[in-house]
Design a protein around this motif. Structure first.
Motif, PDB file in Angstrom:
ATOM      1  N   LEU A 190     -23.889   9.108 -35.125  1.00 56.09           N
ATOM      2  CA  LEU A 190     -23.130   8.133 -34.348  1.00 56.09           C
ATOM      3  C   LEU A 190     -23.822   7.867 -33.013  1.00 56.09           C
ATOM      4  CD1 LEU A 190     -19.473   9.441 -34.829  1.00 56.09           C
ATOM      5  CD2 LEU A 190     -20.813   7.950 -36.329  1.00 56.09           C
ATOM      6  N   PRO A 191     -23.656   6.662 -32.478  1.00 58.83           N
ATOM      7  CA  PRO A 191     -24.168   6.398 -31.125  1.00 58.83           C
ATOM      8  C   PRO A 191     -23.352   7.170 -30.095  1.00 58.83           C
ATOM      9  CG  PRO A 191     -22.824   4.567 -31.888  1.00 58.83           C
ATOM     10  CD  PRO A 191     -22.959   5.506 -33.060  1.00 58.83           C
ATOM     11  N   THR A 225     -25.042   7.221 -20.304  1.00 59.04           N
ATOM     12  CA  THR A 225     -25.898   8.201 -20.953  1.00 59.04           C
ATOM     13  C   THR A 225     -27.138   7.508 -21.473  1.00 59.04           C
ATOM     14  OG1 THR A 225     -25.922  10.003 -22.579  1.00 59.04           O
ATOM     15  CG2 THR A 225     -24.892   7.962 -23.272  1.00 59.04           C
ATOM     16  N   GLY A 226     -28.211   8.258 -21.615  1.00 55.29           N
ATOM     17  CA  GLY A 226     -29.444   7.699 -22.138  1.00 55.29           C
ATOM     18  C   GLY A 226     -29.433   7.695 -23.656  1.00 55.29           C
ATOM     19  N   VAL A 278     -27.990  12.968 -30.892  1.00 51.94           N
ATOM     20  CA  VAL A 278     -29.279  12.305 -30.728  1.00 51.94           C
ATOM     21  C   VAL A 278     -29.204  11.113 -29.777  1.00 51.94           C
ATOM     22  CG1 VAL A 278     -31.107  11.055 -31.960  1.00 51.94           C
ATOM     23  CG2 VAL A 278     -30.040  13.060 -33.011  1.00 51.94           C
ATOM     24  N   HIS A 279     -28.027  10.478 -29.655  1.00 55.51           N
ATOM     25  CA  HIS A 279     -27.870   9.241 -28.875  1.00 55.51           C
ATOM     26  C   HIS A 279     -28.829   8.160 -29.388  1.00 55.51           C
ATOM     27  CE1 HIS A 279     -26.510  11.710 -25.048  1.00 55.51           C
ATOM     28  NE2 HIS A 279     -25.929  12.112 -26.166  1.00 55.51           N
ATOM     29  N   ARG A 329     -33.952  -5.514 -24.405  1.00 62.83           N
ATOM     30  CA  ARG A 329     -33.534  -4.126 -24.193  1.00 62.83           C
ATOM     31  C   ARG A 329     -33.214  -3.431 -25.503  1.00 62.83           C
ATOM     32  NH1 ARG A 329     -27.288  -3.533 -22.163  1.00 62.83           N
ATOM     33  NH2 ARG A 329     -27.539  -1.634 -23.374  1.00 62.83           N
ATOM     34  N   SER A 330     -32.963  -2.135 -25.418  1.00 64.23           N
ATOM     35  CA  SER A 330     -32.542  -1.373 -26.596  1.00 64.23           C
ATOM     36  C   SER A 330     -31.032  -1.164 -26.537  1.00 64.23           C
ATOM     37  CB  SER A 330     -33.272  -0.022 -26.650  1.00 64.23           C
ATOM     38  OG  SER A 330     -33.002   0.740 -25.499  1.00 64.23           O
ATOM     39  N   TRP A 331     -30.452  -0.894 -27.709  1.00 65.73           N
ATOM     40  CA  TRP A 331     -28.996  -0.816 -27.822  1.00 65.73           C
ATOM     41  C   TRP A 331     -28.581   0.456 -28.562  1.00 65.73           C
ATOM     42  CZ3 TRP A 331     -26.257  -4.653 -25.431  1.00 65.73           C
ATOM     43  CH2 TRP A 331     -26.987  -5.801 -25.069  1.00 65.73           C
ATOM     44  N   PRO A 332     -27.426   1.033 -28.199  1.00 69.13           N
ATOM     45  CA  PRO A 332     -26.911   2.165 -28.981  1.00 69.13           C
ATOM     46  C   PRO A 332     -26.764   1.761 -30.442  1.00 69.13           C
ATOM     47  CG  PRO A 332     -25.639   1.852 -26.958  1.00 69.13           C
ATOM     48  CD  PRO A 332     -26.525   0.652 -27.084  1.00 69.13           C
TER      49      PRO A 332
END
Length: 219
Positions: free
Chosen positions: A185-186, A192-193, A160-161, A171-174
C-alpha cells in the motif's frame, strides 16, 4: 479503468474484490473495512524537535482525509498496516488530534499491525486494537513488512512507501504496488517520502494522483 476518486479502482486480489482508492487506502467491501499503511502520527513533531522547520497541522490534515474516507465508504472497521506512530508517543499536538478523531469515530473498530516505528504504541491509550506482527483474514495476510507468506496467502503490507511516475504528469506519486503474492500500500501520510518502484513481470502499479487511482504499467 479508474472510476471517480470516490469509486476508486475495483480489482481482485487472490480472487477477492477490493477497491484501490486514490486517497491512498484500500476498501474491502466484504468486511466493510478500510485499510491504510504508514500513518506516521507525530512525524512533523519529531522533525520540529530536531530543529527542522516543517509546517504544522500535517496530522490534522491526514486525519481529515481519513475521516472523509470513512464517511465515503461507510466503513465499520479501519485496519492500519503498521507504522501508526513516528517517534515517541509523548503528549503532543498530534496525540490530541488523534484522541479527538478517535472520539468522533467511537463506533469505528480500529485495529493495527505492528510496524518498525511502533515500539512505543500503547493501543489502549490510543483506542485501538493491536493485532501483533501479522494477522490472517480470508485469503489475505496483513503485515507491515512486504514478505511472502509460507502458507501462500496474499500479503497486504506497507513500509516501502512506493511511488511511481505517470506519463505526461510531472513529479512522482504515491502508488499501490501489486505483485503476484504481495500488494504494498502507499503511505497514507502526506508528510512522508517514498521510493520509486518499477513494475516487474506480473506486477502492476496504481498511482494516486489528486484523489484518482490511475493504473500505470499494467502487464
Amino acid at each position: 479503468m479508474p472510476g471517480s476518486p470516490d469509486e476508486g479502482l475495483a480489482v481482485a486480489l487472490a480472487g477477492e474484490p477490493v477497491v484501490l482508492l486514490g486517497a491512498r487506502a484500500m476498501h474491502w467491501p466484504a468486511r466493510s473495512r478500510l485499510i491504510i499503511a504508514d500513518l506516521h502520527l507525530g512525524k512533523s513533531h519529531v522533525f520540529r524537535q530536531a530543529g527542522i522547520a516543517v509546517p504544522r497541522g500535517a496530522t490534522r490534515d491526514d486525519l481529515r482525509r481519513l475521516a472523509d474516507l470513512v464517511a465515503a465508504t461507510a466503513a465499520r472497521e479501519l485496519w492500519i498496516v503498521g507504522d501508526v506512530l513516528h517517534g515517541p508517543a509523548s503528549r503532543a499536538a498530534w496525540r490530541d488530534a488523534w484522541v479527538d478523531w478517535r472520539r468522533e469515530h467511537a463506533g469505528l473498530d480500529v485495529a493495527v499491525l505492528t510496524g518498525n516505528h511502533d515500539r512505543a504504541l500503547d493501543g489502549e491509550a490510543l483506542g485501538v486494537r493491536q493485532l501483533g506482527d501479522a494477522r490472517g483474514d480470508g485469503p489475505f495476510l496483513f503485515r507491515h513488512l512486504p514478505r511472502t507468506d509460507p502458507q501462500g496467502r496474499h500479503v497486504i503490507a506497507g513500509h516501502v512507501h512506493p511511488k511511481t511516475r505517470v506519463p505526461g504528469v510531472p513529479r512522482s506519486w504515491p502508488a499501490f504496488w501489486l505483485r503476484p503474492e504481495i500488494t504494498v500500500l502507499p503511505a497514507f501520510s502526506d508528510f512522508t517520502g517514498g521510493h520509486l518502484v518499477g513494475a516487474g513481470q506480473g506486477d502492476a502499479l496504481v498511482a494516486c494522483v489528486e484523489g484518482a487511482a490511475l493504473p500505470v504499467g499494467w502487464r
